[in-house]
Scaffold this motif. Structure first.
Motif, PDB file in Angstrom:
ATOM      1  N   ARG A   1      43.095  68.358  37.544  1.00 46.24           N
ATOM      2  CA  ARG A   1      42.856  66.914  37.465  1.00 46.24           C
ATOM      3  C   ARG A   1      41.450  66.605  37.986  1.00 46.24           C
ATOM      4  NH1 ARG A   1      47.395  64.291  35.782  1.00 46.24           N
ATOM      5  NH2 ARG A   1      49.392  65.264  36.278  1.00 46.24           N
ATOM      6  N   LYS A   2      40.747  65.714  37.285  1.00 46.87           N
ATOM      7  CA  LYS A   2      39.354  65.399  37.600  1.00 46.87           C
ATOM      8  C   LYS A   2      39.218  64.237  38.577  1.00 46.87           C
ATOM      9  CE  LYS A   2      37.781  66.994  33.091  1.00 46.87           C
ATOM     10  NZ  LYS A   2      37.074  68.190  33.358  1.00 46.87           N
ATOM     11  N   PHE A   3      40.323  63.556  38.889  1.00 53.20           N
ATOM     12  CA  PHE A   3      40.301  62.423  39.810  1.00 53.20           C
ATOM     13  C   PHE A   3      41.683  62.276  40.441  1.00 53.20           C
ATOM     14  CE2 PHE A   3      41.311  60.909  35.578  1.00 53.20           C
ATOM     15  CZ  PHE A   3      42.444  60.129  35.780  1.00 53.20           C
ATOM     16  N   SER A   4      41.734  61.556  41.537  1.00 51.29           N
ATOM     17  CA  SER A   4      43.004  61.235  42.188  1.00 51.29           C
ATOM     18  C   SER A   4      43.558  59.965  41.566  1.00 51.29           C
ATOM     19  CB  SER A   4      42.808  61.016  43.685  1.00 51.29           C
ATOM     20  OG  SER A   4      42.341  62.193  44.302  1.00 51.29           O
ATOM     21  N   ARG A   5      44.877  59.833  41.619  1.00 53.90           N
ATOM     22  CA  ARG A   5      45.503  58.618  41.094  1.00 53.90           C
ATOM     23  C   ARG A   5      46.736  58.276  41.918  1.00 53.90           C
ATOM     24  NH1 ARG A   5      47.691  57.788  34.998  1.00 53.90           N
ATOM     25  NH2 ARG A   5      49.761  57.494  35.819  1.00 53.90           N
ATOM     26  N   TRP A   6      46.915  56.977  42.140  1.00 56.19           N
ATOM     27  CA  TRP A   6      48.071  56.409  42.833  1.00 56.19           C
ATOM     28  C   TRP A   6      48.568  55.277  41.938  1.00 56.19           C
ATOM     29  CZ3 TRP A   6      49.981  51.830  44.276  1.00 56.19           C
ATOM     30  CH2 TRP A   6      50.911  51.775  45.326  1.00 56.19           C
ATOM     31  N   SER A   7      49.855  55.285  41.542  1.00 52.24           N
ATOM     32  CA  SER A   7      50.345  54.280  40.597  1.00 52.24           C
ATOM     33  C   SER A   7      51.683  53.693  41.011  1.00 52.24           C
ATOM     34  CB  SER A   7      50.500  54.894  39.203  1.00 52.24           C
ATOM     35  OG  SER A   7      49.257  55.347  38.722  1.00 52.24           O
ATOM     36  N   LEU A   8      51.844  52.404  40.704  1.00 51.69           N
ATOM     37  CA  LEU A   8      53.094  51.667  40.940  1.00 51.69           C
ATOM     38  C   LEU A   8      53.537  51.084  39.602  1.00 51.69           C
ATOM     39  CD1 LEU A   8      55.111  50.581  43.091  1.00 51.69           C
ATOM     40  CD2 LEU A   8      53.667  48.530  43.181  1.00 51.69           C
ATOM     41  N   GLU A   9      54.627  51.639  39.044  1.00 44.23           N
ATOM     42  CA  GLU A   9      55.085  51.246  37.712  1.00 44.23           C
ATOM     43  C   GLU A   9      56.009  50.039  37.742  1.00 44.23           C
ATOM     44  OE1 GLU A   9      56.762  54.312  35.275  1.00 44.23           O
ATOM     45  OE2 GLU A   9      55.165  55.726  35.782  1.00 44.23           O
ATOM     46  N   SER A  10      56.035  49.346  36.628  1.00 45.04           N
ATOM     47  CA  SER A  10      57.020  48.292  36.399  1.00 45.04           C
ATOM     48  C   SER A  10      58.415  48.910  36.477  1.00 45.04           C
ATOM     49  CB  SER A  10      56.805  47.677  35.011  1.00 45.04           C
ATOM     50  OG  SER A  10      57.918  46.915  34.630  1.00 45.04           O
ATOM     51  N   ARG A  11      59.370  48.120  36.934  1.00 44.69           N
ATOM     52  CA  ARG A  11      60.754  48.592  37.047  1.00 44.69           C
ATOM     53  C   ARG A  11      61.575  48.254  35.808  1.00 44.69           C
ATOM     54  NH1 ARG A  11      61.109  45.247  42.491  1.00 44.69           N
ATOM     55  NH2 ARG A  11      60.200  43.857  40.953  1.00 44.69           N
ATOM     56  N   LEU A  12      60.979  47.623  34.819  1.00 45.51           N
ATOM     57  CA  LEU A  12      61.710  47.161  33.642  1.00 45.51           C
ATOM     58  C   LEU A  12      61.874  48.269  32.604  1.00 45.51           C
ATOM     59  CD1 LEU A  12      59.967  43.698  33.144  1.00 45.51           C
ATOM     60  CD2 LEU A  12      62.014  44.243  34.495  1.00 45.51           C
ATOM     61  N   ALA A  13      62.830  48.077  31.713  1.00 43.76           N
ATOM     62  CA  ALA A  13      63.035  49.006  30.597  1.00 43.76           C
ATOM     63  C   ALA A  13      61.819  48.952  29.679  1.00 43.76           C
ATOM     64  CB  ALA A  13      64.290  48.628  29.821  1.00 43.76           C
ATOM     65  N   ARG A  14      61.559  50.026  28.991  1.00 44.22           N
ATOM     66  CA  ARG A  14      60.390  50.097  28.117  1.00 44.22           C
ATOM     67  C   ARG A  14      60.523  49.230  26.868  1.00 44.22           C
ATOM     68  NH1 ARG A  14      57.343  55.814  28.804  1.00 44.22           N
ATOM     69  NH2 ARG A  14      57.203  55.665  31.056  1.00 44.22           N
ATOM     70  N   SER A  15      61.646  48.600  26.708  1.00 45.74           N
ATOM     71  CA  SER A  15      61.827  47.653  25.604  1.00 45.74           C
ATOM     72  C   SER A  15      61.382  46.240  25.986  1.00 45.74           C
ATOM     73  CB  SER A  15      63.296  47.621  25.169  1.00 45.74           C
ATOM     74  OG  SER A  15      64.121  47.267  26.276  1.00 45.74           O
TER      75      SER A  15
END
Length: 143
Positions: A51-65
């Motif tokens: 990996r070329k960079f660090s990443r920190w992510s917080l995803e939506s809790r909803l269904a992908r629909s």
């Protein structure tokens, strides 16, 4: 007659921090647990590249629909109480909300109301869109 199975559209959103950092430090500053994180130099298990960079992510809790707009609102619900900390992290790293859409049937459109835009402004984040149009209005099987 040929009947095709068409997948439903899928979309989601997440708040993300990118740069050169230890993701644990971002977790500590924000007081939020990420949905996903990695460090620069970690091996990407899918591609086997470093990996070329660090990443920190917080995803939506909803269904992908759910709609993209609803995904953005859910990310804001999770993060607005931490606006000061997110702005602080944003002074040292890149912070934005990432939208991802795989459009198999059609493009549903995208728009944000003023309260959602105000929430983005409070966090001082932009939006990046990765949209993939996987349909055609002129398919070989259409009449």
């Amino acid at each position: 007659m040929l009947t095709l199975m068409v997948k439903d559209n899928e979309q989601y959103a997440y708040l993300t921090v990118t740069g050169d950092f230890d993701p644990e430090q971002i977790t500590s500053v924000l007081g939020l647990v990420p949905s996903e994180s990695w460090s620069k130099g970690d091996r990407n298990e899918r591609t086997h590249y470093e990996r070329k960079f660090s990443r920190w992510s917080l995803e939506s809790r909803l269904a992908r629909s759910a709609s993209l707009e609803d995904h953005v609102r859910d990310v804001l619900k999770q993060s607005l109480n931490y606006a000061e900390q997110i702005r602080q992290v944003g002074r040292a790293h890149t912070v934005f909300i990432q939208l991802v859409g795989w459009f198999h049937t059609d493009y549903p459109g995208f728009g944000l109301d003023s309260s959602t835009i105000a929430g983005l402004a409070e966090l001082n984040v932009g939006i990046d869109c990765d949209f993939y149009y996987l349909y055609s209005h002129e398919r070989e099987d259409s009449d």
